[in-house]
Design a protein around this motif. Structure first.
Motif, PDB file in Angstrom:
ATOM      1  N   HIS A 106       0.824  -1.215   0.000  1.00  0.00           N
ATOM      2  CA  HIS A 106       0.000   0.000   0.000  1.00  0.00           C
ATOM      3  C   HIS A 106       0.855   1.260   0.000  1.00  0.00           C
ATOM      4  CE1 HIS A 106      -3.202  -2.849   0.990  1.00  0.00           C
ATOM      5  NE2 HIS A 106      -4.060  -1.916   0.679  1.00  0.00           N
ATOM      6  N   GLY A 107       2.140   1.098  -0.328  1.00  0.00           N
ATOM      7  CA  GLY A 107       2.995   2.255  -0.533  1.00  0.00           C
ATOM      8  C   GLY A 107       3.314   3.047   0.717  1.00  0.00           C
ATOM      9  N   PHE A 108       3.175   2.426   1.918  1.00  0.00           N
ATOM     10  CA  PHE A 108       3.435   3.110   3.185  1.00  0.00           C
ATOM     11  C   PHE A 108       2.581   4.369   3.331  1.00  0.00           C
ATOM     12  CE2 PHE A 108       7.398   0.833   2.180  1.00  0.00           C
ATOM     13  CZ  PHE A 108       7.529   0.055   3.313  1.00  0.00           C
ATOM     14  N   LEU A 109       1.429   4.401   2.699  1.00  0.00           N
ATOM     15  CA  LEU A 109       0.561   5.568   2.776  1.00  0.00           C
ATOM     16  C   LEU A 109      -0.165   5.609   4.118  1.00  0.00           C
ATOM     17  CD1 LEU A 109      -0.911   5.504  -0.833  1.00  0.00           C
ATOM     18  CD2 LEU A 109       0.801   7.074   0.068  1.00  0.00           C
ATOM     19  N   PRO A 110      -0.501   6.799   4.606  1.00  0.00           N
ATOM     20  CA  PRO A 110      -1.179   6.909   5.909  1.00  0.00           C
ATOM     21  C   PRO A 110      -2.582   6.322   5.849  1.00  0.00           C
ATOM     22  CG  PRO A 110      -1.107   9.039   4.801  1.00  0.00           C
ATOM     23  CD  PRO A 110      -0.235   8.122   4.004  1.00  0.00           C
ATOM     24  N   GLY A 111      -3.057   5.869   7.005  1.00  0.00           N
ATOM     25  CA  GLY A 111      -4.418   5.370   7.119  1.00  0.00           C
ATOM     26  C   GLY A 111      -4.559   3.877   6.960  1.00  0.00           C
ATOM     27  N   PHE A 112      -3.548   3.210   6.373  1.00  0.00           N
ATOM     28  CA  PHE A 112      -3.675   1.775   6.161  1.00  0.00           C
ATOM     29  C   PHE A 112      -3.372   1.020   7.445  1.00  0.00           C
ATOM     30  CE2 PHE A 112      -1.596  -2.311   5.337  1.00  0.00           C
ATOM     31  CZ  PHE A 112      -2.628  -2.974   4.701  1.00  0.00           C
ATOM     32  N   VAL A 113      -4.246   0.077   7.783  1.00  0.00           N
ATOM     33  CA  VAL A 113      -4.048  -0.821   8.910  1.00  0.00           C
ATOM     34  C   VAL A 113      -4.362  -2.227   8.427  1.00  0.00           C
ATOM     35  CG1 VAL A 113      -4.752  -1.454  11.244  1.00  0.00           C
ATOM     36  CG2 VAL A 113      -4.657   0.964  10.582  1.00  0.00           C
ATOM     37  N   ALA A 114      -3.397  -3.125   8.550  1.00  0.00           N
ATOM     38  CA  ALA A 114      -3.588  -4.492   8.071  1.00  0.00           C
ATOM     39  C   ALA A 114      -4.796  -5.130   8.743  1.00  0.00           C
ATOM     40  CB  ALA A 114      -2.327  -5.316   8.334  1.00  0.00           C
ATOM     41  N   GLY A 115      -5.640  -5.743   7.941  1.00  0.00           N
ATOM     42  CA  GLY A 115      -6.821  -6.414   8.460  1.00  0.00           C
ATOM     43  C   GLY A 115      -8.015  -5.512   8.696  1.00  0.00           C
ATOM     44  N   GLU A 116      -7.847  -4.195   8.512  1.00  0.00           N
ATOM     45  CA  GLU A 116      -8.940  -3.247   8.714  1.00  0.00           C
ATOM     46  C   GLU A 116      -9.515  -2.789   7.371  1.00  0.00           C
ATOM     47  OE1 GLU A 116     -10.299  -2.215  11.498  1.00  0.00           O
ATOM     48  OE2 GLU A 116      -8.908  -3.111  12.952  1.00  0.00           O
ATOM     49  N   LYS A 117     -10.709  -2.211   7.421  1.00  0.00           N
ATOM     50  CA  LYS A 117     -11.317  -1.658   6.222  1.00  0.00           C
ATOM     51  C   LYS A 117     -10.534  -0.447   5.727  1.00  0.00           C
ATOM     52  CE  LYS A 117     -16.134  -2.849   7.369  1.00  0.00           C
ATOM     53  NZ  LYS A 117     -17.488  -2.279   7.619  1.00  0.00           N
ATOM     54  N   ASP A 118     -10.745  -0.101   4.464  1.00  0.00           N
ATOM     55  CA  ASP A 118     -10.204   1.153   3.962  1.00  0.00           C
ATOM     56  C   ASP A 118     -10.849   2.315   4.713  1.00  0.00           C
ATOM     57  OD1 ASP A 118      -8.635  -0.166   2.095  1.00  0.00           O
ATOM     58  OD2 ASP A 118     -10.176  -0.070   0.539  1.00  0.00           O
ATOM     59  N   VAL A 119     -10.143   3.427   4.801  1.00  0.00           N
ATOM     60  CA  VAL A 119     -10.675   4.582   5.516  1.00  0.00           C
ATOM     61  C   VAL A 119     -11.868   5.177   4.778  1.00  0.00           C
ATOM     62  CG1 VAL A 119     -10.139   6.862   6.449  1.00  0.00           C
ATOM     63  CG2 VAL A 119      -8.418   5.062   6.515  1.00  0.00           C
ATOM     64  N   THR A 120     -11.777   5.275   3.449  1.00  0.00           N
ATOM     65  CA  THR A 120     -12.898   5.725   2.618  1.00  0.00           C
ATOM     66  C   THR A 120     -13.030   4.789   1.424  1.00  0.00           C
ATOM     67  OG1 THR A 120     -11.737   7.172   1.049  1.00  0.00           O
ATOM     68  CG2 THR A 120     -12.222   8.090   3.228  1.00  0.00           C
ATOM     69  N   THR A 121     -14.066   5.013   0.649  1.00  0.00           N
ATOM     70  CA  THR A 121     -14.279   4.170  -0.527  1.00  0.00           C
ATOM     71  C   THR A 121     -13.257   4.435  -1.633  1.00  0.00           C
ATOM     72  OG1 THR A 121     -15.872   5.819  -1.345  1.00  0.00           O
ATOM     73  CG2 THR A 121     -16.765   3.925  -0.135  1.00  0.00           C
ATOM     74  N   MET A 122     -12.476   5.506  -1.512  1.00  0.00           N
ATOM     75  CA  MET A 122     -11.543   5.874  -2.571  1.00  0.00           C
ATOM     76  C   MET A 122     -10.075   5.649  -2.208  1.00  0.00           C
ATOM     77  SD  MET A 122     -13.136   6.736  -5.249  1.00  0.00           S
ATOM     78  CE  MET A 122     -14.844   7.072  -5.722  1.00  0.00           C
ATOM     79  N   THR A 123      -9.768   5.306  -0.955  1.00  0.00           N
ATOM     80  CA  THR A 123      -8.363   5.192  -0.574  1.00  0.00           C
ATOM     81  C   THR A 123      -7.658   4.046  -1.309  1.00  0.00           C
ATOM     82  OG1 THR A 123      -9.090   3.944   1.376  1.00  0.00           O
ATOM     83  CG2 THR A 123      -8.572   6.272   1.689  1.00  0.00           C
ATOM     84  N   SER A 124      -8.347   2.950  -1.546  1.00  0.00           N
ATOM     85  CA  SER A 124      -7.711   1.844  -2.262  1.00  0.00           C
ATOM     86  C   SER A 124      -7.418   2.216  -3.709  1.00  0.00           C
ATOM     87  CB  SER A 124      -8.607   0.598  -2.215  1.00  0.00           C
ATOM     88  OG  SER A 124      -9.861   0.848  -2.832  1.00  0.00           O
ATOM     89  N   ARG A 125      -8.265   3.044  -4.296  1.00  0.00           N
ATOM     90  CA  ARG A 125      -8.032   3.502  -5.664  1.00  0.00           C
ATOM     91  C   ARG A 125      -6.773   4.383  -5.730  1.00  0.00           C
ATOM     92  NH1 ARG A 125     -11.057   4.326 -10.400  1.00  0.00           N
ATOM     93  NH2 ARG A 125     -12.901   3.419  -9.420  1.00  0.00           N
TER      94      ARG A 125
END
Length: 302
Positions: free
Chosen positions: A31-50
């Motif tokens: 995930h590119g060491f981007l902020p907000g990512f937590v392994a095993g958790e949902k994405d922060v918003t519907t667009m963060t994975s994009r």
């Protein structure tokens, strides 16, 4: 024998680079060491994975290009180095049509690819909601934020970050009292249209965990379209230098359940914060369109 030795020297850096790439990646690396990512958790918003997908894929492509370029450079340095006893200049090649076509077409393909995928993701991120569940107006001001919960007709005025008096105070965003930061409440899994306005100078509304920020420009209205999907508290700040206390223009975003959001709105209403902290509190009163400058109040007559 000499050619075999040359190949071995050239293969060493290539093998080292491939070993590094193929060694395996953690979830954070993917995930590119981007902020907000937590392994095993949902994405922060519907667009963060994009956003993270575009970011990581771009870096992978660029890394591959870099490895190829570095390998070619090292190959040329090793294979075509000057040997003992050699004098003069080597044979000069004026042009090589296949190579020139190659290094013209490949960069063009890369540029077109980056542009296409970036435009595609940007179009999805910036697409307005046809029927948002909630409308919120955010006012940036020197050096804090006002929240207008437009759909609920209540407001929450904000003050700039205050320094913590001693080390016992919580200060996770620096030496400030975190509990007193302006806090924007958002209900989880709701489509939210955030209108961005400035009361004075240019600011920038940035929530790093959302992987999304937008300029807040005086005399111009911007929008952010967000659907938060993970409950939590996320830090935010102004990402545009806006004056002496720019560094104190901090805030928080709390993504909560619908019930907790409704309770917060009820609390604001009980405190008497009913209505709107609208444009009438802007410091810039001579912007086009507000009817306050002499040209507009003269009805067009001299």
């Amino acid at each position: 024998m000499r050619h075999t030795r040359r190949f071995r020297w050239a293969a060493i850096p290539i093998a080292a680079a491939l070993t590094l790439v193929l060694a395996g990646c953690s979830q954070e690396q993917l995930h590119g060491f981007l902020p907000g990512f937590v392994a095993g958790e949902k994405d922060v918003t519907t667009m963060t994975s994009r956003v993270s997908g575009l970011w990581v894929t771009s870096w992978i492509v660029l890394l591959i290009v870099g490895i190829v370029v570095w390998a070619l450079i090292i190959w040329c340095v090793i294979v075509y180095r000057r040997r003992a006893g050699q004098t003069g200049l080597p044979v000069q090649v004026r042009y090589n049509m296949p190579i020139e076509i190659f290094y013209t077409i490949v960069p063009l393909i890369l540029i077109i690819g980056f542009f296409t995928f970036t435009a595609q993701d940007q179009d999805a991120i910036e697409k307005p909601y046809a029927h948002p569940d909630l409308n919120i107006t955010v006012y940036g001001k020197q050096w804090a934020w006002d929240w207008d919960y437009t759909s609920d007709n209540v407001y929450d005025p904000g003050e700039q970050a205050q320094p913590a008096p001693d080390a016992s105070q919580p200060a996770t965003q620096g030496n400030v009292i975190e509990s007193e930061l302006p806090t924007l409440y958002l209900p989880v899994n709701e489509k939210i249209d955030i209108t961005l306005k400035s009361r004075d100078v240019i600011h920038s509304f940035w929530v790093p965990a959302f992987l999304y920020k937008k300029d807040v420009i005086p005399g111009h209205v911007n929008h952010m379209y967000v659907t938060p999907t993970r409950i939590g508290t996320y830090k935010g700040d102004c990402a545009e230098l806006c004056g002496e206390y720019h560094s104190a223009m901090l805030f928080r975003v709390k993504v909560v359940s619908k019930a907790d959001y409704d309770a917060h709105i009820a609390q604001l209403r009980a405190e008497g914060n009913v209505g709107s902290l609208g444009d009438q509190y802007n410091r810039n009163n001579n912007l086009p369109g507000n009817g306050s400058n002499s040209d507009e109040t003269s009805n067009g007559t001299d």
